[in-house]
Write a protein that holds these residues in place. Sequence first.
Motif, PDB file in Angstrom:
ATOM      1  N   LYS A  94       0.820  -1.213   0.000  1.00 61.85           N
ATOM      2  CA  LYS A  94       0.000   0.000   0.000  1.00 61.85           C
ATOM      3  C   LYS A  94       0.852   1.260   0.000  1.00 61.85           C
ATOM      4  O   LYS A  94       0.497   2.255  -0.646  1.00 61.85           O
ATOM      5  CB  LYS A  94      -0.934  -0.009   1.207  1.00 61.85           C
ATOM      6  CG  LYS A  94      -1.925   1.140   1.206  1.00 61.85           C
ATOM      7  CD  LYS A  94      -2.933   1.023   2.337  1.00 61.85           C
ATOM      8  CE  LYS A  94      -3.945   2.170   2.290  1.00 61.85           C
ATOM      9  NZ  LYS A  94      -4.960   2.060   3.359  1.00 61.85           N
ATOM     10  N   ARG A  95       1.988   1.230   0.693  1.00 58.73           N
ATOM     11  CA  ARG A  95       2.850   2.411   0.717  1.00 58.73           C
ATOM     12  C   ARG A  95       3.945   2.358  -0.348  1.00 58.73           C
ATOM     13  O   ARG A  95       4.912   3.099  -0.308  1.00 58.73           O
ATOM     14  CB  ARG A  95       3.448   2.601   2.111  1.00 58.73           C
ATOM     15  CG  ARG A  95       4.358   1.488   2.604  1.00 58.73           C
ATOM     16  CD  ARG A  95       4.977   1.845   3.958  1.00 58.73           C
ATOM     17  NE  ARG A  95       5.812   0.778   4.497  1.00 58.73           N
ATOM     18  CZ  ARG A  95       5.477  -0.011   5.507  1.00 58.73           C
ATOM     19  NH1 ARG A  95       4.288   0.141   6.095  1.00 58.73           N
ATOM     20  NH2 ARG A  95       6.292  -0.941   5.942  1.00 58.73           N
ATOM     21  N   ASN A  96       3.770   1.433  -1.320  1.00 64.19           N
ATOM     22  CA  ASN A  96       4.674   1.344  -2.474  1.00 64.19           C
ATOM     23  C   ASN A  96       6.134   1.099  -2.080  1.00 64.19           C
ATOM     24  O   ASN A  96       7.051   1.649  -2.707  1.00 64.19           O
ATOM     25  CB  ASN A  96       4.579   2.598  -3.333  1.00 64.19           C
ATOM     26  CG  ASN A  96       3.164   2.868  -3.810  1.00 64.19           C
ATOM     27  OD1 ASN A  96       2.572   3.885  -3.482  1.00 64.19           O
ATOM     28  ND2 ASN A  96       2.613   1.936  -4.561  1.00 64.19           N
ATOM     29  N   PHE A  97       6.328   0.286  -1.020  1.00 64.40           N
ATOM     30  CA  PHE A  97       7.680  -0.094  -0.575  1.00 64.40           C
ATOM     31  C   PHE A  97       8.556   1.138  -0.341  1.00 64.40           C
ATOM     32  O   PHE A  97       9.741   1.163  -0.692  1.00 64.40           O
ATOM     33  CB  PHE A  97       8.350  -1.020  -1.601  1.00 64.40           C
ATOM     34  CG  PHE A  97       7.465  -2.122  -2.102  1.00 64.40           C
ATOM     35  CD1 PHE A  97       7.060  -3.145  -1.254  1.00 64.40           C
ATOM     36  CD2 PHE A  97       7.006  -2.135  -3.407  1.00 64.40           C
ATOM     37  CE1 PHE A  97       6.226  -4.160  -1.695  1.00 64.40           C
ATOM     38  CE2 PHE A  97       6.168  -3.143  -3.875  1.00 64.40           C
ATOM     39  CZ  PHE A  97       5.774  -4.150  -3.023  1.00 64.40           C
ATOM     40  N   SER A  98       7.942   2.179   0.245  1.00 61.18           N
ATOM     41  CA  SER A  98       8.647   3.462   0.376  1.00 61.18           C
ATOM     42  C   SER A  98       9.462   3.577   1.657  1.00 61.18           C
ATOM     43  O   SER A  98      10.315   4.461   1.770  1.00 61.18           O
ATOM     44  CB  SER A  98       7.637   4.611   0.313  1.00 61.18           C
ATOM     45  OG  SER A  98       6.619   4.464   1.302  1.00 61.18           O
ATOM     46  N   ASN A  99       9.228   2.698   2.643  1.00 57.91           N
ATOM     47  CA  ASN A  99       9.989   2.771   3.889  1.00 57.91           C
ATOM     48  C   ASN A  99      11.290   1.987   3.775  1.00 57.91           C
ATOM     49  O   ASN A  99      11.385   1.039   2.991  1.00 57.91           O
ATOM     50  CB  ASN A  99       9.162   2.209   5.055  1.00 57.91           C
ATOM     51  CG  ASN A  99       8.046   3.149   5.479  1.00 57.91           C
ATOM     52  OD1 ASN A  99       7.893   4.239   4.925  1.00 57.91           O
ATOM     53  ND2 ASN A  99       7.264   2.720   6.461  1.00 57.91           N
ATOM     54  N   PRO A 100      12.295   2.354   4.558  1.00 61.21           N
ATOM     55  CA  PRO A 100      13.556   1.593   4.542  1.00 61.21           C
ATOM     56  C   PRO A 100      13.310   0.118   4.881  1.00 61.21           C
ATOM     57  O   PRO A 100      12.574  -0.200   5.821  1.00 61.21           O
ATOM     58  CB  PRO A 100      14.388   2.272   5.639  1.00 61.21           C
ATOM     59  CG  PRO A 100      13.835   3.663   5.733  1.00 61.21           C
ATOM     60  CD  PRO A 100      12.368   3.539   5.454  1.00 61.21           C
ATOM     61  N   VAL A 105      11.718  -2.908   0.398  1.00 58.67           N
ATOM     62  CA  VAL A 105      12.102  -3.607  -0.832  1.00 58.67           C
ATOM     63  C   VAL A 105      12.733  -4.954  -0.508  1.00 58.67           C
ATOM     64  O   VAL A 105      12.408  -5.984  -1.112  1.00 58.67           O
ATOM     65  CB  VAL A 105      13.064  -2.740  -1.675  1.00 58.67           C
ATOM     66  CG1 VAL A 105      13.668  -3.555  -2.820  1.00 58.67           C
ATOM     67  CG2 VAL A 105      12.331  -1.519  -2.228  1.00 58.67           C
ATOM     68  N   GLU A 106      13.630  -4.951   0.474  1.00 57.09           N
ATOM     69  CA  GLU A 106      14.315  -6.189   0.858  1.00 57.09           C
ATOM     70  C   GLU A 106      13.328  -7.205   1.438  1.00 57.09           C
ATOM     71  O   GLU A 106      13.407  -8.407   1.138  1.00 57.09           O
ATOM     72  CB  GLU A 106      15.411  -5.893   1.886  1.00 57.09           C
ATOM     73  CG  GLU A 106      16.588  -5.079   1.366  1.00 57.09           C
ATOM     74  CD  GLU A 106      16.288  -3.589   1.211  1.00 57.09           C
ATOM     75  OE1 GLU A 106      17.103  -2.876   0.611  1.00 57.09           O
ATOM     76  OE2 GLU A 106      15.201  -3.145   1.696  1.00 57.09           O
ATOM     77  N   ALA A 107      12.386  -6.722   2.270  1.00 56.47           N
ATOM     78  CA  ALA A 107      11.395  -7.632   2.868  1.00 56.47           C
ATOM     79  C   ALA A 107      10.513  -8.255   1.798  1.00 56.47           C
ATOM     80  O   ALA A 107      10.197  -9.457   1.843  1.00 56.47           O
ATOM     81  CB  ALA A 107      10.551  -6.873   3.884  1.00 56.47           C
ATOM     82  N   ALA A 108      10.112  -7.464   0.812  1.00 53.11           N
ATOM     83  CA  ALA A 108       9.264  -7.989  -0.265  1.00 53.11           C
ATOM     84  C   ALA A 108      10.032  -9.011  -1.104  1.00 53.11           C
ATOM     85  O   ALA A 108       9.486 -10.059  -1.480  1.00 53.11           O
ATOM     86  CB  ALA A 108       8.767  -6.843  -1.149  1.00 53.11           C
ATOM     87  N   ALA A 109      11.296  -8.712  -1.384  1.00 52.01           N
ATOM     88  CA  ALA A 109      12.114  -9.639  -2.178  1.00 52.01           C
ATOM     89  C   ALA A 109      12.287 -10.970  -1.459  1.00 52.01           C
ATOM     90  O   ALA A 109      12.231 -12.040  -2.073  1.00 52.01           O
ATOM     91  CB  ALA A 109      13.468  -9.011  -2.492  1.00 52.01           C
ATOM     92  N   LEU A 110      12.489 -10.919  -0.139  1.00 51.31           N
ATOM     93  CA  LEU A 110      12.637 -12.144   0.644  1.00 51.31           C
ATOM     94  C   LEU A 110      11.339 -12.951   0.640  1.00 51.31           C
ATOM     95  O   LEU A 110      11.349 -14.187   0.554  1.00 51.31           O
ATOM     96  CB  LEU A 110      13.052 -11.811   2.078  1.00 51.31           C
ATOM     97  CG  LEU A 110      14.504 -11.367   2.281  1.00 51.31           C
ATOM     98  CD1 LEU A 110      14.724 -10.902   3.723  1.00 51.31           C
ATOM     99  CD2 LEU A 110      15.465 -12.525   1.959  1.00 51.31           C
ATOM    100  N   ALA A 111      10.211 -12.264   0.737  1.00 49.12           N
ATOM    101  CA  ALA A 111       8.908 -12.949   0.734  1.00 49.12           C
ATOM    102  C   ALA A 111       8.653 -13.620  -0.616  1.00 49.12           C
ATOM    103  O   ALA A 111       8.118 -14.733  -0.675  1.00 49.12           O
ATOM    104  CB  ALA A 111       7.800 -11.958   1.054  1.00 49.12           C
TER     105      ALA A 111
END
Length: 477
Positions: free
Chosen positions: A412-418, A421-427
Amino acid sequence: MLRSAAVRRSLSKGEVSSLLSYRYKSSFATALNTAARLVTPKALLNNPVSLVSNEMNTLAKNIVTLIGSGHPLLNRISGYYFEAEGKKVRPMLVLLLSRALSQIPLEERDRIKIDYTDVPEDPVYSKVQHSRLFENVPASISPLHILHGIKPLNPLTKGPEPLPQEFDRARGILPKQRRLAEIVEMIHTASLLHDDVIDHSDTRRGRPSGNIAFTNKMAVLAGDFMLGRATVAISRLRNPEVVELVSNSIANLVEGEFMQLKNTAIDADHTTFNNGTQHIPPPPTKFELTEHEYRVPTSSTTNGTQLSHDQLVDMAFDYYLHKTYLKTAALISKSCRAAAVLSGVRDPIIEECYEFGKNLGICFQLVDDMLDFTISAKDLGKPAGADLELGIATAPVLFAWREDPSLGPLIKRNFSNPGDVEAAALAVKKYDGVGKTNELAKDYCNKALQNLRNGLPNSDARSALEFLTNSVLTRRK
């Protein structure tokens, strides 16, 4: 097939297996072998381009003629992306499909619609229907002194030379279908110029992108110029249905881009954009801006009832696939439909050609979204991992979200927080988002293959299209 036990004993186990499997060749293997037989020299084996090699070899040269400008700087950037070796999948599909359609007898290609009340007096339109299929593309419709401006002897832009017709009858590709292939590549390349500015890309096709080599302003203006030249070329096809189809695909590209910029399936706040940091100006009071009747569902509630997690993911997938159609598949599907319309075939075949382009286009984008997670920037020819960095949730992420609801706020926040991106890639890696996307791509690939078999007679060109369709799943760039 083995003829005797003696023959069987004379072969190795591997050879026997190979021969037995030959009896049950898949359509992919058939397409591969058919395409291979038609290609020379041997270095080009398995290449479906062989069937349309004349047209593909001169594609870039003809396009540069279409977009050429008298201003040296505009001329240079307009032709910049055509110098590098791109995939050129879209024009190749139009040309191969045109060859496949030419196998349908002329007496079954009688769907040529001309609105005589909207056509100027011209001997072209007095010809019988079948000969109208082979008519050439006019160099201009309006008088040249009007097109060229106040200095007609030294125009900045001018009409292209008519297409040569010698090869068309022998190869089955009509003059207007060849011009359609060139127009489609022009539209696609213009969108690349614009996309690279929007996405702040550094590279395209293995070298500096247009915005880096020429500045953002020049890249945007060159893309606009190319679209303008494409629309001129579309009008010269003199087929209202094709003009509408191809022109609408340009609007679809923009609609798809806006669906990506503001994902209303995830973010229901229609008053802000850019992760809620910017407010949309209020609507005008002088008139009402209304959305048309069809919209992708964009509410987390239905009749006041909160949707379940799976329902939310399903809605996000619907939105994603619709966006994918608009951004990628619309140009492919509508150009395939336009090629069928220009061939004069009847409605059921036109529909199959359209569905083929739609299914293949979605398959193509699904593979593209997978490659963003699996291929290096060097191999891809453009920045890898760009989707997550741009805040875009593609199919691999959506598949991971179905298994891990905690990804919802990140999306929802477009992976804008530090760390987002890494958490999404791991998932994506943990829940095999890439593998599941690959299975979905296979489904669309199979649908596209079925469309070809439903709509086209068996031919070398159809086999080459089947080969090309299957090869989309295994491409690396």
